[in-house]
Motif scaffolding. Structure first.
Motif, short mmCIF file in Angstrom:
data_model
loop_
_atom_site.label_atom_id
_atom_site.label_comp_id
_atom_site.label_asym_id
_atom_site.label_seq_id
_atom_site.Cartn_x
_atom_site.Cartn_y
_atom_site.Cartn_z
N GLY A 49 36.41 54.89 44.53
CA GLY A 49 35.79 54.29 43.35
C GLY A 49 36.76 53.51 42.48
N VAL A 50 37.97 54.05 42.28
CA VAL A 50 38.89 53.41 41.34
C VAL A 50 40.01 52.64 42.03
CG1 VAL A 50 38.43 55.29 39.73
CG2 VAL A 50 40.53 55.34 41.08
N GLY A 51 40.23 52.88 43.33
CA GLY A 51 41.36 52.26 44.02
C GLY A 51 41.34 50.74 43.97
N GLY A 52 40.17 50.14 44.21
CA GLY A 52 40.08 48.69 44.19
C GLY A 52 40.35 48.10 42.82
N GLY A 53 39.79 48.74 41.78
CA GLY A 53 40.02 48.27 40.42
C GLY A 53 41.47 48.37 40.01
N VAL A 54 42.14 49.45 40.43
CA VAL A 54 43.56 49.62 40.13
C VAL A 54 44.38 48.53 40.83
CG1 VAL A 54 45.58 51.10 40.48
CG2 VAL A 54 43.42 52.10 39.70
N ALA A 55 44.06 48.28 42.12
CA ALA A 55 44.77 47.23 42.86
C ALA A 55 44.59 45.88 42.20
CB ALA A 55 44.28 47.19 44.31
N ARG A 56 43.36 45.59 41.77
CA ARG A 56 43.09 44.31 41.10
C ARG A 56 43.90 44.16 39.83
NH1 ARG A 56 37.77 45.11 38.63
NH2 ARG A 56 39.14 46.22 37.16
N ASP A 57 43.88 45.19 39.00
CA ASP A 57 44.57 45.10 37.71
C ASP A 57 46.09 45.05 37.87
OD1 ASP A 57 42.12 45.13 36.46
OD2 ASP A 57 42.14 47.29 36.08
N VAL A 58 46.62 45.80 38.83
CA VAL A 58 48.06 45.78 39.07
C VAL A 58 48.50 44.41 39.56
CG1 VAL A 58 49.92 46.68 40.53
CG2 VAL A 58 48.30 48.26 39.46
N LEU A 59 47.76 43.84 40.51
CA LEU A 59 48.10 42.52 41.04
C LEU A 59 47.97 41.44 39.97
CD1 LEU A 59 46.39 42.66 44.55
CD2 LEU A 59 48.85 42.63 44.08
N ALA A 60 47.05 41.65 39.03
CA ALA A 60 46.87 40.69 37.94
C ALA A 60 47.76 41.01 36.74
CB ALA A 60 45.40 40.67 37.50
N GLN A 61 48.61 42.03 36.88
CA GLN A 61 49.52 42.45 35.82
C GLN A 61 48.77 42.83 34.55
OE1 GLN A 61 52.55 39.43 35.39
NE2 GLN A 61 53.39 39.78 37.42
N ARG A 62 47.66 43.55 34.76
CA ARG A 62 46.90 44.10 33.65
C ARG A 62 47.03 45.63 33.67
NH1 ARG A 62 41.00 41.05 33.25
NH2 ARG A 62 41.79 38.93 32.92
N LYS A 63 46.78 46.25 32.51
CA LYS A 63 46.78 47.71 32.47
C LYS A 63 45.55 48.21 33.22
CE LYS A 63 47.51 49.83 28.55
NZ LYS A 63 47.24 50.40 27.20
N PRO A 64 45.71 49.02 34.27
CA PRO A 64 44.56 49.52 35.03
C PRO A 64 43.58 50.28 34.14
CG PRO A 64 46.58 49.94 36.24
CD PRO A 64 46.99 49.47 34.86
N MET A 65 42.27 50.05 34.36
CA MET A 65 41.27 50.71 33.54
C MET A 65 41.37 52.23 33.63
SD MET A 65 37.76 48.50 33.92
CE MET A 65 37.66 46.80 33.33
N VAL A 66 41.79 52.72 34.81
CA VAL A 66 41.86 54.17 35.01
C VAL A 66 42.89 54.80 34.09
CG1 VAL A 66 43.62 54.10 36.84
CG2 VAL A 66 41.92 55.95 36.79
N LEU A 67 43.85 54.01 33.57
CA LEU A 67 44.89 54.53 32.69
C LEU A 67 44.53 54.39 31.22
CD1 LEU A 67 48.10 53.21 34.50
CD2 LEU A 67 46.96 55.42 34.75
N HIS A 68 43.40 53.78 30.92
CA HIS A 68 42.96 53.66 29.53
C HIS A 68 42.50 55.02 29.03
CE1 HIS A 68 42.01 49.05 29.66
NE2 HIS A 68 43.22 49.36 30.10
N LYS A 69 42.46 55.18 27.72
CA LYS A 69 41.96 56.43 27.17
C LYS A 69 40.44 56.54 27.30
CE LYS A 69 41.78 54.54 22.44
NZ LYS A 69 42.34 54.62 21.09
N GLU A 70 39.75 55.40 27.54
CA GLU A 70 38.30 55.45 27.75
C GLU A 70 37.99 56.11 29.08
OE1 GLU A 70 36.89 51.33 29.64
OE2 GLU A 70 37.88 51.09 27.71
N ILE A 71 36.78 56.66 29.20
CA ILE A 71 36.39 57.38 30.41
C ILE A 71 36.11 56.39 31.53
CG2 ILE A 71 34.76 59.03 31.40
CD1 ILE A 71 34.24 60.05 28.59
N TYR A 72 36.73 56.59 32.68
CA TYR A 72 36.56 55.69 33.82
C TYR A 72 36.51 56.47 35.14
CZ TYR A 72 37.28 51.65 36.88
OH TYR A 72 37.13 50.68 37.85
N ALA A 73 37.63 57.04 35.54
CA ALA A 73 37.69 57.76 36.81
C ALA A 73 36.81 59.00 36.80
CB ALA A 73 39.13 58.14 37.14
N VAL A 74 36.54 59.55 35.61
CA VAL A 74 35.71 60.75 35.51
C VAL A 74 34.34 60.52 36.14
CG1 VAL A 74 34.50 62.28 33.90
CG2 VAL A 74 36.89 61.68 33.50
#
Length: 203
Positions: A127-152
């Protein structure tokens, strides 16, 4: 059939999301295709590596690769004014991909007779692997690391399916869960739901 449809929905949504992020960061056509392909497929690859399952079958899904490539091409050749418009709505595409891939990952683990822990792990990674890869490659903070609920929400999908509360073979139950996870993700985003966290300050 249910799994196939979820795959198509998830791949299209994440490919669209990845391409939009790439264009908003001013990537060229090659970079756009790399980011657009990585977003829908990275989660499955990471999941298979973690669960010691052959990765090669991910790349044997030619139909899904074609769907992703067509989606990326459409986004790339959109009028550029549309790019920033869609970037503002990227959270919705991401929610669709998160939900669909979490359910797909849980289904994959259940079909492979993994225990509950494996089902949860597969749901989260897919569920979160693709979004993390996208954000890392785009040099953005991955959504899964935000304080908002995501990976849950990916974990919740895996828990519900792993406990047998949703029948993997039931189209109605699977799609009901699909829309519930999307709704929860969007509600948590718009209402500002957060996990507990602490701010540390130096005195």
């Amino acid at each position: 059939m249910t799994w196939d449809l979820l795959n198509v929905v998830a791949v299209a949504a994440f490919a669209f999301s990845g391409a939009i992020v790439a264009l908003s960061e001013r990537y060229d056509i090659f970079g756009t295709f790399i980011l657009g392909i990585a977003t829908p497929f990275a989660g499955g690859i990471i999941r298979n590596i973690a669960l010691d399952v052959p990765v090669v079958h991910v790349w044997e899904q030619e139909r899904l690769l074609v769907i992703a490539s067509i989606t990326i091409a459409i986004v790339y050749f959109f009028p550029k004014g549309w790019v920033m418009f869609w970037d503002r709505w990227n959270v919705y595409l991401d929610a669709i991909g998160l939900s669909a891939f979490a359910i797909q990952g849980a289904s994959f683990a259940i079909e492979a007779d993994f225990p509950l822990g494996g089902v949860l792990f597969a749901a989260i990674l897919t569920g979160v692997g693709g979004g993390v890869a996208r954000d890392v490659l785009a040099q953005r903070k991955p959504m899964v690391l935000h304080k908002e609920i995501y990976a849950v929400w990916a974990m919740l999908a895996g828990l519900i399916m792993g406990l047998g509360w949703v029948d993997v073979n039931s189209v109605i139950q699977t799609y009901l869960l699909f829309f519930v996870i999307i709704s929860l993700r969007l509600l948590s985003y718009h209402l500002g739901w957060h996990l507990m966290f602490r701010d540390l300050y130096r005195i």
